[in-house]
Design an enzyme around this catalytic site. Structure first.
Site, PDB file in Angstrom:
ATOM      1  N   CYS A  49       3.083  -2.120  14.404  1.00 42.22           N
ATOM      2  CA  CYS A  49       3.891  -3.137  13.725  1.00 42.22           C
ATOM      3  C   CYS A  49       4.661  -4.012  14.706  1.00 42.22           C
ATOM      4  O   CYS A  49       5.014  -5.144  14.377  1.00 42.22           O
ATOM      5  CB  CYS A  49       4.902  -2.466  12.795  1.00 42.22           C
ATOM      6  SG  CYS A  49       4.168  -1.518  11.462  1.00 42.22           S
ATOM      7  N   ASN A  69      13.811  -1.145  16.264  1.00 39.42           N
ATOM      8  CA  ASN A  69      13.014  -2.015  17.125  1.00 39.42           C
ATOM      9  C   ASN A  69      13.889  -2.919  17.988  1.00 39.42           C
ATOM     10  O   ASN A  69      13.602  -3.154  19.165  1.00 39.42           O
ATOM     11  CB  ASN A  69      12.064  -2.866  16.288  1.00 39.42           C
ATOM     12  CG  ASN A  69      11.146  -2.056  15.397  1.00 39.42           C
ATOM     13  OD1 ASN A  69      10.880  -2.437  14.261  1.00 39.42           O
ATOM     14  ND2 ASN A  69      10.668  -0.918  15.882  1.00 39.42           N
ATOM     15  N   ALA A  74       9.456   3.835   3.616  1.00 40.69           N
ATOM     16  CA  ALA A  74       8.065   3.824   3.135  1.00 40.69           C
ATOM     17  C   ALA A  74       7.176   4.484   4.177  1.00 40.69           C
ATOM     18  O   ALA A  74       7.366   4.314   5.373  1.00 40.69           O
ATOM     19  CB  ALA A  74       7.613   2.402   2.866  1.00 40.69           C
ATOM     20  N   ARG A  76       4.064 -17.363  33.612  1.00 42.83           N
ATOM     21  CA  ARG A  76       4.316 -17.338  32.172  1.00 42.83           C
ATOM     22  C   ARG A  76       3.456 -16.289  31.474  1.00 42.83           C
ATOM     23  O   ARG A  76       3.392 -16.252  30.251  1.00 42.83           O
ATOM     24  CB  ARG A  76       3.999 -18.713  31.568  1.00 42.83           C
ATOM     25  CG  ARG A  76       4.836 -19.869  32.098  1.00 42.83           C
ATOM     26  CD  ARG A  76       4.566 -21.127  31.267  1.00 42.83           C
ATOM     27  NE  ARG A  76       5.311 -22.272  31.740  1.00 42.83           N
ATOM     28  CZ  ARG A  76       4.818 -23.244  32.509  1.00 42.83           C
ATOM     29  NH1 ARG A  76       3.543 -23.184  32.896  1.00 42.83           N
ATOM     30  NH2 ARG A  76       5.565 -24.256  32.882  1.00 42.83           N
ATOM     31  N   ARG A  80       0.824  -1.206   0.000  1.00 40.37           N
ATOM     32  CA  ARG A  80       0.000   0.000   0.000  1.00 40.37           C
ATOM     33  C   ARG A  80       0.863   1.263   0.000  1.00 40.37           C
ATOM     34  O   ARG A  80       0.347   2.359  -0.175  1.00 40.37           O
ATOM     35  CB  ARG A  80      -0.933   0.001   1.212  1.00 40.37           C
ATOM     36  CG  ARG A  80      -1.862  -1.207   1.242  1.00 40.37           C
ATOM     37  CD  ARG A  80      -2.953  -1.063   2.260  1.00 40.37           C
ATOM     38  NE  ARG A  80      -3.963  -0.082   1.854  1.00 40.37           N
ATOM     39  CZ  ARG A  80      -5.082   0.147   2.521  1.00 40.37           C
ATOM     40  NH1 ARG A  80      -5.347  -0.540   3.635  1.00 40.37           N
ATOM     41  NH2 ARG A  80      -5.948   1.044   2.113  1.00 40.37           N
ATOM     42  N   ARG A 112       4.496  -7.995  13.975  1.00 41.64           N
ATOM     43  CA  ARG A 112       3.741  -8.544  12.848  1.00 41.64           C
ATOM     44  C   ARG A 112       4.364  -8.141  11.524  1.00 41.64           C
ATOM     45  O   ARG A 112       4.239  -8.854  10.527  1.00 41.64           O
ATOM     46  CB  ARG A 112       2.279  -8.081  12.899  1.00 41.64           C
ATOM     47  CG  ARG A 112       2.095  -6.600  12.694  1.00 41.64           C
ATOM     48  CD  ARG A 112       0.673  -6.169  12.401  1.00 41.64           C
ATOM     49  NE  ARG A 112       0.654  -4.736  12.083  1.00 41.64           N
ATOM     50  CZ  ARG A 112       0.828  -4.251  10.869  1.00 41.64           C
ATOM     51  NH1 ARG A 112       1.027  -5.044   9.847  1.00 41.64           N
ATOM     52  NH2 ARG A 112       0.815  -2.935  10.668  1.00 41.64           N
ATOM     53  N   SER A 113       5.037  -6.976  11.472  1.00 46.76           N
ATOM     54  CA  SER A 113       5.541  -6.438  10.216  1.00 46.76           C
ATOM     55  C   SER A 113       6.848  -5.709  10.471  1.00 46.76           C
ATOM     56  O   SER A 113       6.939  -4.909  11.403  1.00 46.76           O
ATOM     57  CB  SER A 113       4.500  -5.477   9.619  1.00 46.76           C
ATOM     58  OG  SER A 113       4.969  -4.883   8.437  1.00 46.76           O
TER      59      SER A 113
END
Length: 302
Positions: free
Chosen positions: A180, A211, A301, A153, A35, A200-201
Protein backbone atom coordinates in the site's frame (compact mmCIF):
# COMPACT_ATOMS: atom_id res chain seq x y z
CA UNK A 1 22.31 15.78 12.06
CA UNK A 2 19.19 16.25 14.24
CA UNK A 3 20.62 18.16 17.23
CA UNK A 4 19.68 21.59 15.85
CA UNK A 5 17.00 20.43 13.41
CA UNK A 6 13.85 21.45 15.26
CA UNK A 7 12.54 24.83 16.25
CA UNK A 8 11.99 25.21 19.99
CA UNK A 9 8.67 23.57 20.79
CA UNK A 10 6.93 26.81 21.73
CA UNK A 11 7.87 28.36 18.38
CA UNK A 12 6.35 25.60 16.24
CA UNK A 13 3.09 26.18 14.39
CA UNK A 14 0.25 23.80 15.36
CA UNK A 15 -0.35 21.40 12.48
CA UNK A 16 -3.84 20.41 11.30
CA UNK A 17 -3.01 18.74 7.99
CA UNK A 18 -3.95 15.23 9.08
CA UNK A 19 -7.34 16.37 10.41
CA UNK A 20 -7.87 18.31 7.18
CA UNK A 21 -7.43 15.12 5.15
CA UNK A 22 -9.92 13.30 7.38
CA UNK A 23 -12.38 16.18 7.05
CA UNK A 24 -12.04 16.24 3.27
CA UNK A 25 -12.72 12.50 3.01
CA UNK A 26 -15.80 12.74 5.22
CA UNK A 27 -17.25 15.71 3.33
CA UNK A 28 -16.19 14.94 -0.24
CA UNK A 29 -15.44 11.21 -0.37
CA UNK A 30 -17.44 8.77 -2.48
CA UNK A 31 -19.02 5.80 -0.70
CA UNK A 32 -17.66 2.62 -2.23
CA UNK A 33 -17.76 -1.15 -1.54
CA UNK A 34 -14.50 -2.83 -0.51
CA UNK A 35 -13.14 -6.36 -0.49
CA UNK A 36 -12.88 -6.09 3.29
CA UNK A 37 -16.67 -6.22 3.46
CA UNK A 38 -17.07 -2.74 4.96
CA UNK A 39 -17.94 0.23 2.78
CA UNK A 40 -15.52 3.16 2.70
CA UNK A 41 -15.55 6.85 1.88
CA UNK A 42 -12.82 7.36 -0.69
CA UNK A 43 -11.11 10.53 -1.93
CA UNK A 44 -8.29 10.52 -4.45
CA UNK A 45 -4.93 12.28 -4.21
CA UNK A 46 -4.33 13.83 -0.81
CA UNK A 47 -0.92 15.43 -0.25
CA UNK A 48 0.59 16.85 2.94
CA UNK A 49 3.95 18.49 3.62
CA UNK A 50 5.91 18.39 6.86
CA UNK A 51 9.12 20.45 7.18
CA UNK A 52 10.79 18.64 10.04
CA UNK A 53 11.94 21.95 11.47
CA UNK A 54 8.32 22.45 12.57
CA UNK A 55 8.19 19.06 14.29
CA UNK A 56 8.06 15.36 13.53
CA UNK A 57 4.79 14.21 11.86
CA UNK A 58 3.39 12.07 14.64
CA UNK A 59 -0.33 12.83 14.75
CA UNK A 60 -1.72 14.72 17.73
CA UNK A 61 -5.45 14.28 16.97
CA UNK A 62 -5.20 11.13 19.09
CA UNK A 63 -2.30 9.69 21.02
CA UNK A 64 -0.18 7.03 19.30
CA UNK A 65 2.58 7.22 21.90
CA UNK A 66 2.74 3.49 22.52
CA UNK A 67 2.53 2.46 18.89
CA UNK A 68 4.99 4.57 16.90
CA UNK A 69 8.04 2.42 17.85
CA UNK A 70 6.31 -0.63 16.39
CA UNK A 71 5.69 1.24 13.13
CA UNK A 72 9.36 2.22 12.87
CA UNK A 73 10.34 -1.35 13.74
CA UNK A 74 8.12 -2.62 10.96
CA UNK A 75 9.94 -0.46 8.39
CA UNK A 76 13.28 -1.72 9.73
CA UNK A 77 11.97 -5.25 9.20
CA UNK A 78 11.00 -4.46 5.61
CA UNK A 79 14.43 -2.95 4.91
CA UNK A 80 16.01 -6.17 6.23
CA UNK A 81 13.90 -8.33 3.94
CA UNK A 82 11.36 -9.71 6.43
CA UNK A 83 8.51 -11.56 4.73
CA UNK A 84 7.24 -13.89 7.49
CA UNK A 85 5.32 -13.42 10.72
CA UNK A 86 8.27 -14.87 12.65
CA UNK A 87 10.71 -12.41 11.09
CA UNK A 88 8.42 -9.46 11.85
CA UNK A 89 8.12 -10.55 15.47
CA UNK A 90 11.89 -10.14 15.86
CA UNK A 91 11.41 -6.43 15.08
CA UNK A 92 8.49 -5.97 17.48
CA UNK A 93 5.73 -6.28 14.83
CA UNK A 94 2.89 -8.43 16.10
CA UNK A 95 0.00 -7.56 13.79
CA UNK A 96 0.72 -9.48 10.57
CA UNK A 97 -0.95 -12.76 11.54
CA UNK A 98 -4.28 -11.77 9.93
CA UNK A 99 -2.55 -11.43 6.55
CA UNK A 100 -0.61 -14.70 6.82
CA UNK A 101 -3.33 -17.19 7.78
CA UNK A 102 -3.21 -20.69 6.25
CA UNK A 103 -6.28 -19.78 4.20
CA UNK A 104 -4.51 -16.82 2.60
CA UNK A 105 -1.07 -18.37 2.18
CA UNK A 106 -2.15 -21.73 0.75
CA UNK A 107 -4.49 -20.02 -1.70
CA UNK A 108 -1.35 -18.41 -3.18
CA UNK A 109 0.95 -21.40 -2.84
CA UNK A 110 2.97 -19.79 -0.04
CA UNK A 111 4.32 -21.34 3.16
CA UNK A 112 2.24 -20.81 6.29
CA UNK A 113 3.11 -17.53 8.02
CA UNK A 114 4.56 -15.95 4.87
CA UNK A 115 3.46 -12.75 3.12
CA UNK A 116 5.31 -13.89 0.02
CA UNK A 117 8.25 -12.66 -2.08
CA UNK A 118 6.10 -9.87 -3.52
CA UNK A 119 5.60 -8.21 -0.13
CA UNK A 120 7.49 -5.18 1.16
CA UNK A 121 10.52 -7.06 2.46
CA UNK A 122 10.90 -8.99 -0.76
CA UNK A 123 10.74 -5.86 -2.89
CA UNK A 124 12.97 -3.68 -0.70
CA UNK A 125 15.69 -6.25 0.01
CA UNK A 126 15.48 -8.86 -2.76
CA UNK A 127 14.04 -7.17 -5.84
CA UNK A 128 14.30 -9.67 -8.74
CA UNK A 129 17.23 -9.15 -11.07
CA UNK A 130 17.91 -10.30 -14.65
CA UNK A 131 19.22 -13.88 -15.04
CA UNK A 132 22.74 -14.28 -13.76
CA UNK A 133 22.59 -11.34 -11.35
CA UNK A 134 21.90 -11.18 -7.63
CA UNK A 135 18.59 -9.76 -6.36
CA UNK A 136 18.78 -6.03 -5.67
CA UNK A 137 18.87 -4.57 -2.17
CA UNK A 138 17.20 -1.26 -3.01
CA UNK A 139 18.06 0.57 0.21
CA UNK A 140 21.74 -0.34 0.06
CA UNK A 141 21.82 1.10 -3.44
CA UNK A 142 19.81 4.17 -2.39
CA UNK A 143 22.28 5.13 0.34
CA UNK A 144 25.25 4.55 -1.95
CA UNK A 145 23.75 6.62 -4.76
CA UNK A 146 22.77 9.54 -2.52
CA UNK A 147 26.27 9.57 -1.06
CA UNK A 148 28.09 9.34 -4.38
CA UNK A 149 25.76 11.36 -6.60
CA UNK A 150 23.57 13.53 -4.38
CA UNK A 151 22.53 15.81 -7.24
CA UNK A 152 20.57 13.10 -9.08
CA UNK A 153 16.78 13.12 -9.40
CA UNK A 154 16.70 9.31 -9.52
CA UNK A 155 16.98 8.38 -5.83
CA UNK A 156 13.98 6.07 -5.84
CA UNK A 157 12.70 2.91 -4.14
CA UNK A 158 9.62 0.87 -5.12
CA UNK A 159 7.71 -1.79 -3.16
CA UNK A 160 5.97 -3.01 -6.31
CA UNK A 161 7.18 -6.12 -8.15
CA UNK A 162 4.65 -6.28 -11.01
CA UNK A 163 4.76 -10.01 -11.69
CA UNK A 164 3.84 -10.69 -8.05
CA UNK A 165 0.87 -8.30 -8.02
CA UNK A 166 -1.27 -9.82 -10.78
CA UNK A 167 -4.95 -10.37 -10.05
CA UNK A 168 -7.73 -11.94 -12.07
CA UNK A 169 -8.82 -15.25 -13.56
CA UNK A 170 -6.01 -17.80 -13.78
CA UNK A 171 -3.48 -15.49 -12.09
CA UNK A 172 -1.86 -16.10 -8.71
CA UNK A 173 -0.19 -13.18 -6.88
CA UNK A 174 3.08 -13.70 -5.03
CA UNK A 175 1.91 -11.96 -1.88
CA UNK A 176 -1.04 -12.10 0.50
CA UNK A 177 -1.44 -8.31 0.40
CA UNK A 178 -0.44 -5.83 -2.28
CA UNK A 179 1.91 -3.13 -0.93
CA UNK A 180 0.00 0.00 0.00
CA UNK A 181 2.91 2.38 0.68
CA UNK A 182 6.64 2.73 0.15
CA UNK A 183 7.20 4.45 -3.19
CA UNK A 184 10.04 6.68 -2.02
CA UNK A 185 11.65 9.53 -3.94
CA UNK A 186 14.55 11.34 -2.30
CA UNK A 187 15.95 14.68 -3.41
CA UNK A 188 18.98 16.49 -2.01
CA UNK A 189 18.75 20.27 -2.40
CA UNK A 190 21.43 22.59 -1.02
CA UNK A 191 22.59 19.90 1.38
CA UNK A 192 19.12 19.11 2.73
CA UNK A 193 17.52 15.71 2.17
CA UNK A 194 13.81 15.74 1.29
CA UNK A 195 11.71 12.58 1.08
CA UNK A 196 8.43 12.14 -0.81
CA UNK A 197 6.52 8.97 0.03
CA UNK A 198 3.70 8.04 -2.32
CA UNK A 199 1.18 5.42 -1.27
CA UNK A 200 -1.45 3.94 -3.52
CA UNK A 201 -3.91 3.19 -0.70
CA UNK A 202 -4.29 4.61 2.79
CA UNK A 203 -6.57 3.69 5.70
CA UNK A 204 -6.32 7.23 7.04
CA UNK A 205 -7.65 6.74 10.60
CA UNK A 206 -5.49 3.69 11.42
CA UNK A 207 -2.73 2.88 8.94
CA UNK A 208 -1.67 6.30 7.72
CA UNK A 209 -0.40 7.63 11.09
CA UNK A 210 2.01 4.67 11.18
CA UNK A 211 3.13 5.32 7.62
CA UNK A 212 3.80 8.99 8.38
CA UNK A 213 5.99 8.03 11.34
CA UNK A 214 7.82 5.29 9.42
CA UNK A 215 8.88 7.32 6.45
CA UNK A 216 9.65 10.51 8.33
CA UNK A 217 11.92 8.34 10.50
CA UNK A 218 13.43 6.99 7.27
CA UNK A 219 14.26 10.57 6.32
CA UNK A 220 16.23 10.87 9.56
CA UNK A 221 17.99 7.56 8.89
CA UNK A 222 19.00 8.53 5.38
CA UNK A 223 20.22 11.97 6.43
CA UNK A 224 22.33 10.36 9.17
CA UNK A 225 23.91 7.88 6.73
CA UNK A 226 24.57 10.37 3.92
CA UNK A 227 25.78 13.37 5.93
CA UNK A 228 22.90 15.58 4.80
CA UNK A 229 20.46 17.74 6.76
CA UNK A 230 16.92 16.42 7.30
CA UNK A 231 14.55 18.55 5.25
CA UNK A 232 10.86 17.98 4.47
CA UNK A 233 8.70 14.88 4.46
CA UNK A 234 6.16 15.00 1.63
CA UNK A 235 3.30 12.49 1.71
CA UNK A 236 0.84 11.65 -1.06
CA UNK A 237 -2.03 9.18 -0.69
CA UNK A 238 -3.61 8.23 -4.00
CA UNK A 239 -6.65 6.36 -2.61
CA UNK A 240 -7.32 7.93 0.79
CA UNK A 241 -10.20 6.32 2.60
CA UNK A 242 -12.17 6.03 5.84
CA UNK A 243 -14.18 2.88 6.52
CA UNK A 244 -17.74 3.67 7.58
CA UNK A 245 -17.30 1.86 10.88
CA UNK A 246 -14.48 4.30 11.71
CA UNK A 247 -16.64 7.41 11.29
CA UNK A 248 -17.40 7.96 14.97
CA UNK A 249 -13.69 8.09 15.78
CA UNK A 250 -13.01 10.33 12.79
CA UNK A 251 -15.75 12.78 13.77
CA UNK A 252 -14.14 13.03 17.19
CA UNK A 253 -10.66 13.68 15.76
CA UNK A 254 -11.71 16.42 13.35
CA UNK A 255 -13.29 18.42 16.17
CA UNK A 256 -10.06 18.55 18.15
CA UNK A 257 -7.86 21.64 18.00
CA UNK A 258 -4.54 21.33 16.12
CA UNK A 259 -1.49 20.94 18.34
CA UNK A 260 2.24 21.35 17.85
CA UNK A 261 4.15 18.38 16.46
CA UNK A 262 6.71 16.62 18.66
CA UNK A 263 10.46 15.98 18.46
CA UNK A 264 11.96 12.69 17.30
CA UNK A 265 15.73 12.35 17.40
CA UNK A 266 18.31 9.64 17.05
CA UNK A 267 19.88 8.36 20.24
CA UNK A 268 23.64 8.39 20.69
CA UNK A 269 23.69 4.76 19.58
CA UNK A 270 21.52 5.63 16.58
CA UNK A 271 23.90 8.39 15.50
CA UNK A 272 26.65 5.77 15.37
CA UNK A 273 24.80 3.52 12.89
CA UNK A 274 26.60 3.27 9.53
CA UNK A 275 24.50 0.61 7.77
CA UNK A 276 20.80 1.16 7.13
CA UNK A 277 20.10 -2.49 7.99
CA UNK A 278 21.30 -1.89 11.56
CA UNK A 279 18.68 0.71 12.50
CA UNK A 280 16.07 -0.30 15.06
CA UNK A 281 13.16 1.50 16.70
CA UNK A 282 15.22 1.74 19.89
CA UNK A 283 17.57 4.13 18.08
CA UNK A 284 14.90 6.87 18.23
CA UNK A 285 13.64 8.91 21.17
CA UNK A 286 10.46 10.97 21.33
CA UNK A 287 9.92 14.17 23.30
CA UNK A 288 7.56 17.18 23.28
CA UNK A 289 4.61 14.93 22.45
CA UNK A 290 1.38 16.49 23.72
CA UNK A 291 -1.46 14.80 21.81
CA UNK A 292 -5.19 14.65 22.48
CA UNK A 293 -6.31 11.51 24.35
CA UNK A 294 -6.17 8.12 22.65
CA UNK A 295 -9.29 6.75 20.96
CA UNK A 296 -9.63 3.06 21.70
CA UNK A 297 -11.09 0.41 19.45
CA UNK A 298 -10.95 2.02 16.02
CA UNK A 299 -11.81 -0.88 13.64
CA UNK A 300 -9.04 -2.22 11.39
CA UNK A 301 -9.94 -3.81 8.04
CA UNK A 302 -8.10 -7.01 7.13
Amino acid sequence: MTDDLYLPFAERTPDGQYAAVLRAIVTEGERTPTRQGVEALTLMQQTTRYPLRNGFPLITERSVKGFWPKAVGELCAFINGATTVEEFAAFGCDWWDAWATPEKTRKRGLPDGSLGPGSYGGAFHDFPAPPGREPMDQFTHLVEQITELPELRTHFVSPWIPQYQVRGEGKTPGTTIAPCHGWVHVRVLNGALHLHMFQRSGDVPVGVPSNMAQYAALLLMLAQLTGTRPGTFHHTISDAHVYVDQLDAVQEMITREPRRLPTLTLTEEGRAVTDIHDFRATHFQLSDYEPHPAIRGIPVAS
